[in-house]
Write an enzyme that holds these catalytic residues in place. Structure first.
Site, PDB file in Angstrom:
ATOM      1  N   SER A   1       0.660  -1.248   0.060  1.00  0.00           N
ATOM      2  CA  SER A   1       0.183  -0.120   0.054  1.00  0.00           C
ATOM      3  C   SER A   1       0.871   1.197  -0.104  1.00  0.00           C
ATOM      4  O   SER A   1       1.713   1.372  -0.816  1.00  0.00           O
ATOM      5  CB  SER A   1      -0.909   0.051   1.162  1.00  0.00           C
TER       6      SER A   1
ATOM      7  N   HIS B   1      -7.952   0.532  -1.137  1.00  0.00           N
ATOM      8  CA  HIS B   1      -7.978  -0.599  -1.998  1.00  0.00           C
ATOM      9  C   HIS B   1      -9.431  -1.333  -2.330  1.00  0.00           C
ATOM     10  O   HIS B   1      -9.408  -2.416  -2.326  1.00  0.00           O
ATOM     11  CB  HIS B   1      -7.295  -1.700  -1.318  1.00  0.00           C
TER      12      HIS B   1
END
Length: 312
Positions: free
Chosen positions: A86, A195
């Site tokens: 991430s 996400h």
């Protein structure tokens, strides 16, 4: 024998994580440089109170990872590949020399601001351990509503998967997962629905902000969040950083790819050792160390021995 640097993402944060970094000139210089870009002392960003902000969490994680990676490089430990989970992907891009640290500080700060502004309350992420993806897909389908949307997101290991969306929806899903035998089902310390499709507008704004920023071809392969493939050109890395926040992180596949490409040692940057634990589960035949648990000196010794063994 290859070495990979791993950079953790949101959820790994902890109070004083910048204050607790290993004492090293490269660390001090990185903290100073971050403070110059931010126009305030970065060491004010890692208190328990400050870390209630998504912006502070993401910037602090990014700075911590780059600072220690630079220290390792100064000690003669250089990565052959990089991967970041991430927001950790920004640290990976910097150490791969695709993006400058100063540009990345500003981008990570903007990323956090856009995410926090879009979802200030009532959204987040959860993690489920001990269930297959098909089981969770069924539970998500049963729990999803327009008022409380939830999505399967990061595939961290075959039986460790995250969900993102409405906290109310996630809590219902976690309860059902526990009832069906999940060994762990809990909310993460993440205050935004990362996400998933809810983040698409954020990705588009981030991509526009990157239009004038030059990205170079990396000096070492960068493993993409979205595709779990090694990227070797700057434009592809730019796309991965911009749009990764709206797509699941394929971390399990990323770790497998590192092993397939010949990585023998994975070194996780601070804080914590979340990625180290995952790697030990997924590829137990490879060695994984976290700087936080093992210390800079031990990590350097192991890394140099591996290079000597390979004749490099």
């Amino acid at each position: 024998m290859a070495i990979a640097f791993l950079f953790p993402g949101q959820g790994s944060q902890q109070p004083n994580m910048l204050h607790d970094l290993p004492p090293h000139p490269a660390v001090e210089k990185t903290l100073e440089e971050a403070s110059e870009v931010l126009k305030e002392d970065i060491l004010q960003w890692d208190s328990q109170e400050a870390l209630q902000s998504t912006v502070a969490v993401q910037v602090s994680l990014f700075v911590a990872g780059v600072a220690v990676a630079r220290a390792l490089e100064q000690e003669g430990v250089l990565p052959d590949m990089v991967a970041g989970h991430s927001v950790g992907a920004f640290g990976a891009a910097v150490i791969a020399k695709s993006l400058t640290f100063r540009e990345a500080v500003s981008l990570v700060k903007l990323r956090g601001e856009l995410m926090e502004r879009a979802y200030p309350n009532d959204y987040g992420m959860g993690v489920i351990v001990g269930m297959e993806e098909r089981q969770l897909n069924r539970l998500v389908a049963n729990c999803f509503t327009d008022e409380n949307p939830i999505y399967l997101t990061n595939r961290n290991a075959p039986r460790q998967i995250t969900v993102s969306g409405s906290v109310r929806g996630i809590e219902k899903l976690l309860m059902l997962a526990r009832d069906e035998g999940a060994s762990k089902a809990e909310l993460l310390h993440v205050r935004v629905p990362s996400h998933c499709v809810l983040m698409k507008p954020i990705s588009e704004k981030l991509r526009r902000a990157m239009e004038t920023i030059p990205f170079q071809s990396p000096k070492v392969p960068y493993i993409a969040n979205r595709t779990a493939r090694p990227l070797r050109d700057g434009e592809s890395i730019k796309e991965d950083l911009a749009f990764g926040v709206a797509y699941p992180v394929r971390w399990y596949e990323s770790v497998c790819i590192l092993a397939e490409l010949g990585v023998q040692l994975l070194i996780e940057m601070p804080p914590k050792s979340v990625l180290t634990s995952l790697a030990q589960q997924v590829i137990p035949c490879r060695r994984s160390l976290s700087v936080e648990d093992n210390g800079m000196r031990a990590v350097c010794i192991v890394a140099k021995r591996i290079k000597e063994t390979s004749g490099r």
